[in-house]
Scaffold this motif. Structure first.
Motif, PDB file in Angstrom:
ATOM      1  N   GLN A   2       0.843  -1.200   0.000  1.00 32.80           N
ATOM      2  CA  GLN A   2       0.000   0.000   0.000  1.00 32.80           C
ATOM      3  C   GLN A   2       0.880   1.253   0.000  1.00 32.80           C
ATOM      4  O   GLN A   2       1.961   1.258   0.587  1.00 32.80           O
ATOM      5  N   GLU A  82     -13.885   9.506  -2.667  1.00 34.53           N
ATOM      6  CA  GLU A  82     -12.753   9.317  -3.580  1.00 34.53           C
ATOM      7  C   GLU A  82     -11.814  10.521  -3.631  1.00 34.53           C
ATOM      8  O   GLU A  82     -10.676  10.396  -4.066  1.00 34.53           O
ATOM      9  N   TYR A 130     -11.282   7.583  10.380  1.00 32.97           N
ATOM     10  CA  TYR A 130     -11.091   6.135  10.270  1.00 32.97           C
ATOM     11  C   TYR A 130     -11.846   5.581   9.066  1.00 32.97           C
ATOM     12  O   TYR A 130     -11.318   4.755   8.307  1.00 32.97           O
ATOM     13  N   THR A 131     -13.068   6.040   8.862  1.00 27.67           N
ATOM     14  CA  THR A 131     -13.880   5.578   7.736  1.00 27.67           C
ATOM     15  C   THR A 131     -13.188   5.880   6.403  1.00 27.67           C
ATOM     16  O   THR A 131     -13.210   5.066   5.484  1.00 27.67           O
ATOM     17  N   THR A 133      -9.881   6.284   5.907  1.00 23.69           N
ATOM     18  CA  THR A 133      -8.576   5.631   5.751  1.00 23.69           C
ATOM     19  C   THR A 133      -8.594   4.122   5.935  1.00 23.69           C
ATOM     20  O   THR A 133      -7.578   3.477   5.679  1.00 23.69           O
ATOM     21  N   LYS A 134      -9.700   3.536   6.340  1.00 23.47           N
ATOM     22  CA  LYS A 134      -9.693   2.111   6.691  1.00 23.47           C
ATOM     23  C   LYS A 134      -9.347   1.187   5.523  1.00 23.47           C
ATOM     24  O   LYS A 134      -8.793   0.117   5.734  1.00 23.47           O
ATOM     25  N   GLN A 135      -9.612   1.574   4.293  1.00 25.50           N
ATOM     26  CA  GLN A 135      -9.311   0.711   3.149  1.00 25.50           C
ATOM     27  C   GLN A 135      -7.821   0.649   2.832  1.00 25.50           C
ATOM     28  O   GLN A 135      -7.343  -0.343   2.312  1.00 25.50           O
ATOM     29  N   ILE A 136      -7.107   1.725   3.150  1.00 22.27           N
ATOM     30  CA  ILE A 136      -5.692   1.794   2.786  1.00 22.27           C
ATOM     31  C   ILE A 136      -4.776   1.784   4.010  1.00 22.27           C
ATOM     32  O   ILE A 136      -3.614   1.438   3.918  1.00 22.27           O
TER      33      ILE A 136
END
Length: 156
Positions: A2, A82, A130-131, A133-136
């Motif tokens: 990542q 996005e 957190y919502t 950044t949580k994917q990356i």
């Protein structure tokens, strides 16, 4: 792997603006951008908070960021996900413009009266960050000047 991601969560309450904390943080962050690890892959985002949560769309090619305000702290949602965590190199012009104005964006002068909130919704702001950044993943850097008074984690 990542790309490295840095998400800044900044208190913009009246205390933060009047004490000079907000101006000092925006200047320091701008000076450090070129030293962040990751080179051309580095991702960055910003969120500010007082009595509301303020998201910033930092779309590449845009000269200025777009602020999106969410006041409902119970049903917090993330608008335009996005464009909230963006590539540092591609969105540099927009990021620099944001940091150049952040120090004075939430201050009051005789010419530009502005309602300044003395509240802090740190808990909801952290949930929102957190919502985003949580994917990356990545690092969340929080700058706060007063105790949280609204939403989850508030201290009455």
């Amino acid at each position: 792997p990542q790309p490295p991601a840095y998400f800044f969560v900044l208190d913009v309450s009246a205390q933060a603006a009047q004490s000079g904390m907000l101006s000092a943080v925006s200047t320091a962050v701008k000076e450090c951008l070129d030293d962040l690890p990751g080179g051309e892959r580095t991702q960055i985002g910003f969120l500010t908070f007082d009595a509301s949560v303020h998201y910033y769309s930092l779309k590449a090619g845009s000269a200025n960021p777009q602020m999106l305000v969410v006041s409902d702290l119970k049903d917090l949602f993330v608008p335009a996900p996005e464009d909230l965590l963006v590539n540092l190199v591609e969105s540099r012009e927009c990021i620099d413009a944001f940091l150049d104005t952040l120090g004075t964006m939430f201050t009051t002068t005789d010419e530009t009266p502005l309602f300044q909130s003395h509240d802090s919704c740190l808990g909801p702001a952290l949930k929102a960050a957190y919502t985003i950044t949580k994917q990356i993943g990545g690092k969340m850097l929080v700058f706060q000047s007063i105790l949280p008074t609204l939403g989850d984690g508030s201290i009455p």
